[in-house]
Design a protein around this motif. Structure first.
Motif, PDB file in Angstrom:
ATOM      1  N   MET A   1     -40.921  27.865  34.822  1.00 53.57           N
ATOM      2  CA  MET A   1     -41.226  27.857  33.393  1.00 53.57           C
ATOM      3  C   MET A   1     -41.580  26.469  32.859  1.00 53.57           C
ATOM      4  O   MET A   1     -42.095  26.343  31.752  1.00 53.57           O
ATOM      5  N   THR A   2     -41.326  25.439  33.666  1.00 53.55           N
ATOM      6  CA  THR A   2     -41.664  24.085  33.229  1.00 53.55           C
ATOM      7  C   THR A   2     -43.015  23.624  33.758  1.00 53.55           C
ATOM      8  O   THR A   2     -43.444  22.511  33.456  1.00 53.55           O
TER       9      THR A   2
ATOM     10  N   LEU B   1     -40.823  33.504  36.695  1.00 55.80           N
ATOM     11  CA  LEU B   1     -41.948  32.794  37.289  1.00 55.80           C
ATOM     12  C   LEU B   1     -43.200  33.035  36.458  1.00 55.80           C
ATOM     13  O   LEU B   1     -43.382  34.111  35.862  1.00 55.80           O
ATOM     14  N   VAL B   2     -44.056  32.050  36.433  1.00 52.90           N
ATOM     15  CA  VAL B   2     -45.346  32.147  35.756  1.00 52.90           C
ATOM     16  C   VAL B   2     -46.417  32.373  36.821  1.00 52.90           C
ATOM     17  O   VAL B   2     -46.555  31.568  37.746  1.00 52.90           O
TER      18      VAL B   2
ATOM     19  N   ASP C   1     -42.638  26.332  25.133  1.00 57.67           N
ATOM     20  CA  ASP C   1     -42.410  25.763  26.452  1.00 57.67           C
ATOM     21  C   ASP C   1     -43.580  25.965  27.407  1.00 57.67           C
ATOM     22  O   ASP C   1     -43.654  25.304  28.435  1.00 57.67           O
ATOM     23  N   LEU C   2     -44.478  26.880  27.097  1.00 62.43           N
ATOM     24  CA  LEU C   2     -45.590  27.169  28.010  1.00 62.43           C
ATOM     25  C   LEU C   2     -46.898  26.545  27.551  1.00 62.43           C
ATOM     26  O   LEU C   2     -47.971  26.982  27.957  1.00 62.43           O
ATOM     27  N   SER C   3     -46.826  25.540  26.749  1.00 62.55           N
ATOM     28  CA  SER C   3     -48.042  24.889  26.283  1.00 62.55           C
ATOM     29  C   SER C   3     -48.798  24.196  27.412  1.00 62.55           C
ATOM     30  O   SER C   3     -49.989  23.906  27.271  1.00 62.55           O
ATOM     31  N   TRP C   4     -48.118  23.953  28.551  1.00 61.76           N
ATOM     32  CA  TRP C   4     -48.776  23.322  29.701  1.00 61.76           C
ATOM     33  C   TRP C   4     -49.809  24.237  30.352  1.00 61.76           C
ATOM     34  O   TRP C   4     -50.617  23.781  31.170  1.00 61.76           O
TER      35      TRP C   4
END
Length: 282
Positions: free
Chosen positions: A148-149, A164-165, A206-209
């Motif tokens: 998630m990071t 998981l992404v 948190d998922l802006s990456w």
């Protein structure tokens, strides 16, 4: 214009020679007035065209089904002899096309007892011994796993309740407008999270990456797979899709390859290699 077929690059009728020939056979059969010899010749041309293609599109499949139905309706009656359990011939009169499942260990003895030649078609189906490998036919697709990071996830050391992404990316080598279907089978032991991303912009929090995502036409979060339908254009011949999964059951699981295919050019497709995911014991 006789004997020619002109197709404009901008005319999206989803046509092909196979679809057109199947449509001609279907209409000839349904009319009921076309001579049987002419229908047989058109059917022979259709069978040769069909034998030369690797895959078929949905339009082609639909018209092939229509053609088959028309041919069955126009087919003459057959006289077939088949041996019974005692080995004696049992002759069936007035039979229309016969469909029979054959046991390879004990194939039936079927004989043409009539005066006209008959065509026999054998289709084989089964389960492959091994998962198909990676493949690229005019398109590409990749599948990546992250935590998630945004750090790459270790597929052999996932823990229960880990999220998981999954990022699916792909492209087309031929810059034309197309409609594609992306499908990613879900390994056993995992569930798709309910979170859904609005396409075309950057997710918040948190998922802006993740960056910019493709806006699909439709998304389906199924129990066994993630499916998305989207447009690829000359200006945007790439896609980037994201969904979340959660590990729910410890075990070592097979993960089939993700696929992308052009819905109306089925010979243009891609598939990733199969892999494995391991959820560690609690």
């Amino acid at each position: 214009m006789s004997g020619a077929r002109v197709v404009s690059a901008s005319l999206r009728d989803y046509g092909s020679s196979l679809r057109d020939e199947a449509g001609v056979v279907a209409l000839m059969g349904e009319s009921g007035v076309v001579e049987r010899d002419r229908l047989a010749q058109a059917t022979e041309r259709l069978s040769k065209t069909y034998a030369a293609v690797r895959t078929t599109g949905v339009q082609e499949q639909a018209w092939l089904l229509q053609a088959a139905r028309a041919l069955i309706d126009r087919a003459p009656s057959m006289r077939i002899a088949q041996k019974d359990q005692q080995g004696a011939d049992q002759v069936a009169e007035g039979v229309k096309p016969l469909f029979q499942r054959i046991d390879p260990a004990a194939p039936p003895a079927i004989r043409n007892a009539g005066g006209e030649p008959l065509r026999q078609i054998l289709s084989v189906s089964g389960i492959a011994d091994a998962a198909p490998g990676a493949e690229e036919q005019g398109m590409t697709v990749t599948r990546s796993l992250f935590d998630m990071t945004g750090r790459p996830a270790d597929p052999g050391a996932v823990r229960p309740n880990d999220r998981l992404v999954v990022i699916l990316e792909g492209s087309a080598s031929d810059p034309v407008d197309r409609q594609v279907l992306v499908s990613d089978p879900l390994p056993a032991g995992f569930e798709i999270e309910a979170a859904r991303f609005a396409g075309g912009g950057a997710p918040l929090g948190d998922l802006s990456w993740l960056g910019e995502l493709t806006a699909p036409r439709a998304v389906d979060y199924r129990d066994d797979r993630f499916v998305a339908a989207l447009d690829m254009t000359k200006q945007a011949p790439r896609f980037r899709l994201v969904y979340l999964v959660r590990a729910v059951t410890p075990g070592d699981y097979a993960q089939p390859g993700a696929t992308v295919e052009d819905l109306y050019r089925p010979h243009q497709s891609a598939r990733t290699a199969a892999s494995r995911l391991r959820v560690l014991p609690e």
